[in-house]
Scaffold this active site. Structure first.
Site, PDB file in Angstrom:
ATOM      1  N   TYR A 232       3.322  -1.202  14.643  1.00  0.00           N
ATOM      2  CA  TYR A 232       1.956  -1.311  14.130  1.00  0.00           C
ATOM      3  C   TYR A 232       1.262  -2.427  14.905  1.00  0.00           C
ATOM      4  O   TYR A 232       1.724  -3.577  14.899  1.00  0.00           O
ATOM      5  CB  TYR A 232       2.001  -1.637  12.639  1.00  0.00           C
ATOM      6  CG  TYR A 232       0.722  -1.393  11.889  1.00  0.00           C
ATOM      7  CD1 TYR A 232       0.540  -0.217  11.171  1.00  0.00           C
ATOM      8  CD2 TYR A 232      -0.308  -2.319  11.888  1.00  0.00           C
ATOM      9  CE1 TYR A 232      -0.634   0.022  10.457  1.00  0.00           C
ATOM     10  CE2 TYR A 232      -1.478  -2.089  11.190  1.00  0.00           C
ATOM     11  CZ  TYR A 232      -1.636  -0.926  10.479  1.00  0.00           C
ATOM     12  OH  TYR A 232      -2.802  -0.700   9.788  1.00  0.00           O
TER      13      TYR A 232
ATOM     14  N   ALA B 184       0.625  10.476   4.776  1.00  0.00           N
ATOM     15  CA  ALA B 184       0.764   9.026   4.789  1.00  0.00           C
ATOM     16  C   ALA B 184       2.211   8.549   4.661  1.00  0.00           C
ATOM     17  O   ALA B 184       3.108   9.292   4.278  1.00  0.00           O
ATOM     18  CB  ALA B 184      -0.078   8.424   3.661  1.00  0.00           C
TER      19      ALA B 184
ATOM     20  N   GLU C 172      -6.509  16.645   6.460  1.00  0.00           N
ATOM     21  CA  GLU C 172      -7.663  15.790   6.742  1.00  0.00           C
ATOM     22  C   GLU C 172      -8.995  16.407   6.310  1.00  0.00           C
ATOM     23  O   GLU C 172     -10.011  16.258   6.978  1.00  0.00           O
ATOM     24  CB  GLU C 172      -7.699  15.421   8.222  1.00  0.00           C
ATOM     25  CG  GLU C 172      -6.476  14.630   8.665  1.00  0.00           C
ATOM     26  CD  GLU C 172      -6.594  14.026  10.046  1.00  0.00           C
ATOM     27  OE1 GLU C 172      -7.395  14.530  10.861  1.00  0.00           O
ATOM     28  OE2 GLU C 172      -5.882  13.039  10.320  1.00  0.00           O
TER      29      GLU C 172
ATOM     30  N   ASP D 249      -0.415   0.043   3.129  1.00  0.00           N
ATOM     31  CA  ASP D 249      -1.198  -1.187   3.166  1.00  0.00           C
ATOM     32  C   ASP D 249      -2.480  -1.060   2.346  1.00  0.00           C
ATOM     33  O   ASP D 249      -2.989  -2.041   1.815  1.00  0.00           O
ATOM     34  CB  ASP D 249      -1.565  -1.539   4.613  1.00  0.00           C
ATOM     35  CG  ASP D 249      -0.360  -1.956   5.432  1.00  0.00           C
ATOM     36  OD1 ASP D 249       0.773  -1.879   4.919  1.00  0.00           O
ATOM     37  OD2 ASP D 249      -0.538  -2.360   6.603  1.00  0.00           O
TER      38      ASP D 249
END
Length: 631
Positions: free
Chosen positions: A537, A277, A327, A262
């Site tokens: 989601y 991702a 991360e 997105d």
């Protein structure tokens, strides 16, 4: 012959044709040797991103005095047209007075903490960095100190951020990153890598206990495609390339990476790796771990890199695996070698209307088993369907209004669908003509068997493209006293509907127990599918006017939702990652032995905690209070 001259060599090159002629075969032979070439660098972009909200500076939703809403600019298919129903719809869903006259005026920029100074460190950096590659400008430091959680954007607009980086550095090469890490180590600084700043996990929030000078390393000037190999379908790309630039450049040579999250326009290749991702077209192209063949990473122990890439290997524990989902804890990713796919011969959109979400889930399950899953297929619940309707411009002219009424009559009267229960699937087909025809035929047959009704390609395309435009909605709601955010999970098929319903009941219960105004906003969609389950989601929000601490209240509400997700058999995250928001749940998803292993890996790679993001609990105990989560 290899060509490293900087001149692109197109598909169907002379080498292939000549080899075919020599062999006398009608099929081209596989070229031999080094088949890579270096494309020319793209022209610099003049697009300006916002420092105080999502997206581009020239694009934002604005409510007009007549109550209609307009998305400024011309970038999206809903830009620069009046949307009369959007704010009234939101007001109805929240049972709250959202509107033009009820505005929560932002106060950007907030008070920004002064930068820590180290003249010797800056002098060492200036030995190899240009003047415009360093800054301690307050707004630039602030932007690198937060991502895009609702709490972070609320903080920069209405409160303050207590700790931000002290210096921002913009490297332009792998070697500059190597030297930067050496300088930071020598002078006792801390480093936090920065990609697109789009995370929704507070991954960029600096621990208040960090007393060292913190350098934010903004990677986005490292955005070149270093080489493309059209024969072996690979490319080596610098980690700071944003999705929008990466895709447009690869398309010039007839290829795509196929990874479309997105946040595609603003997130980076390095960020995709660091968060492990997934994209909207995962069904066809795979997740990021399926797409990345190799990478270069600068760590305190040296450079993680390989001399060459192979299609697949069994070479013991591969250090690159630690970087997926890392991360920012272990180092800085500088380049990655990724798989490429030819641009699809055919791309078509579609949509299907189902009587309810449960039927839509059954459709997805049957579709997955059929082997005909398209590049993207997402089923929106009823609230998201009506949200999409509210984002449509006003109907003008008798013909347009009549067409709309006929469509409604067919769905509600002829098919008997309840407009307040129906769900809608939006679909993207990609591939060869034969593949797409097979997928369409199979999908619409299965949809028909589940009582589905075709909704048309235009609605499917609009639904898919809306993903990028509606990302700006969250910032609009803040300006009218609503706070909202998204979160996600993956769950086995057999538990999916139960999880959705349990989360909805839980947030409604918590919203009432907390005495929050109006009604809770809750909606979900079924996105990526797997053999073993599906991704859900969610969007969650509430009206916040009069609430003493909206950020803490939202954090508590989302915390409850995540508790329910885990209790219902869902994952802690599917693709957003852990950051700091979810690290308090790590004890629920990993054994103590697993957590200890991760902590020991961190201690071995980075014993001095040079990379000080402190995400995922790798630095020690992971339990957090709700107040800490809502920081």
């Amino acid at each position: 012959m290899a060509d490293h001259s900087g001149t692109p060599r197109p598909q169907g090159s002379e080498t292939r044709n000549e080899a075919s002629e020599r062999s006398g075969s009608k099929y081209p032979e596989v070229p031999t040797g080094d088949t890579r070439f270096t494309p020319p660098a793209p022209a610099p972009s003049n697009e300006v991103e916002s420092l105080e909200g999502w997206g581009f500076e020239d694009t934002r939703f604005v409510v007009k005095p007549d109550g209609s809403t307009v998305l400024t600019g011309t970038r999206y298919n809903i830009s620069n047209v009046a949307l009369p129903d959007l704010m009234p719809w939101f007001a109805g869903k929240l049972a709250s007075p959202l509107g033009y006259d009820n505005r929560n005026e932002p106060h950007y920029p907030p008070e920004i903490p002064a930068a820590r100074k180290n003249d010797k460190l800056v002098a060492a950096l200036r030995e190899f960095l240009a003047e415009d590659q360093l800054t301690d400008d307050p707004k630039q430091r602030l932007r690198r100190g937060h991502g895009h959680t609702g709490g972070e954007i609320w903080a920069i607009r209405y409160r303050k951020v207590d700790r931000v980086p002290d210096l921002v550095v913009f490297p332009r090469s792998h070697d500059e990153v190597v030297r930067l890490v050496e300088v930071a180590t020598k002078h006792g600084a801390a480093i936090i890598p920065f990609g697109g700043g789009t995370n929704v996990t507070e991954a960029l929030r600096i621990p208040l206990s960090e007393e060292r000078l913190v350098i934010a390393v903004d990677m986005r000037q490292m955005n070149r495609i270093l080489w493309i190999d059209t024969v072996n379908r690979m490319a080596c790309i610098e980690a700071g390339a944003t999705g929008r630039h990466l895709m447009s450049e690869l398309a010039k040579y007839g290829f795509t990476m196929g990874h479309e999250p997105d946040s595609l326009e603003f997130s980076t290749l390095g960020g995709w790796i660091a968060t492990n991702a997934s994209g909207m077209k995962k069904n066809r192209y795979g997740n990021i771990e399926d797409l990345v063949l190799d990478m270069q990473v600068i760590t305190p122990q040296g450079i993680v890199e390989r001399p060459q890439q192979a299609p697949r290997e069994s070479v013991g524990v591969n250090p690159r695996q630690y970087m997926f989902g890392s991360e920012g804890n272990f180092g800085i990713i500088t380049t990655a070698v990724v798989k490429l796919f030819p641009l699809p011969e055919v791309q078509r959109y579609g949509s299907v209307i189902f009587p309810d979400l449960k039927t839509g889930l059954s459709f997805l399950y049957a579709l997955q088993k059929s082997g005909a899953v398209p590049a993207s297929v997402r089923v929106m619940d009823n609230t998201q369907f009506h949200f999409g309707q509210a984002l449509k411009p006003a109907k003008h002219g008798l013909a347009a209004k009549l067409k709309s009424e006929i469509e409604k009559a067919v769905v509600t009267k002829l098919k008997g669908f309840d407009p307040y229960k129906l769900a809608v699937a939006t679909i993207v087909f990609e591939g060869s003509k034969e593949e797409v025809e097979f997928q369409e035929k199979t999908l619409y047959r299965i949809a028909g068997e589940h009582g589905g009704m075709k909704g048309g390609g235009a609605n499917g395309e609009r639904g898919y493209q809306l993903t990028f435009g509606i990302a700006y909605i969250r910032d609009l709601t803040f300006e009218h006293w609503a706070i909202a955010e998204s979160f996600e999970t993956s769950v086995p098929w057999s538990r999916a509907m139960d999880l959705y319903e349990r989360v909805q009941r839980r947030v409604e219960k918590e919203h009432a127990a907390m005495g929050l105004p109006g009604k809770v906003f809750f909606t979900g969609r079924l996105t990526q599918v797997y053999q073993t389950g599906v991704v859900i989601y969610f969007y969650l929000g509430f009206y916040a006017k009069g609430v003493a601490d909206p950020v803490a209240a939202y954090a508590a509400l989302e915390h409850a939702a995540r508790e329910e997700i885990l209790a219902a058999g869902g994952s802690l995250s599917h693709h957003h990652g852990i950051g700091k928001i979810r690290r308090g749940f790590m004890n629920d998803v990993y054994s103590e032995g697993a957590l200890a292993l991760n902590r020991k890996v961190k201690a071995a790679i980075d014993p001095d905690n040079l990379f000080a993001a402190s995400n995922s609990g790798v630095n020690g105990p992971v339990a957090l209070t709700r107040d800490e989560e809502a920081h």
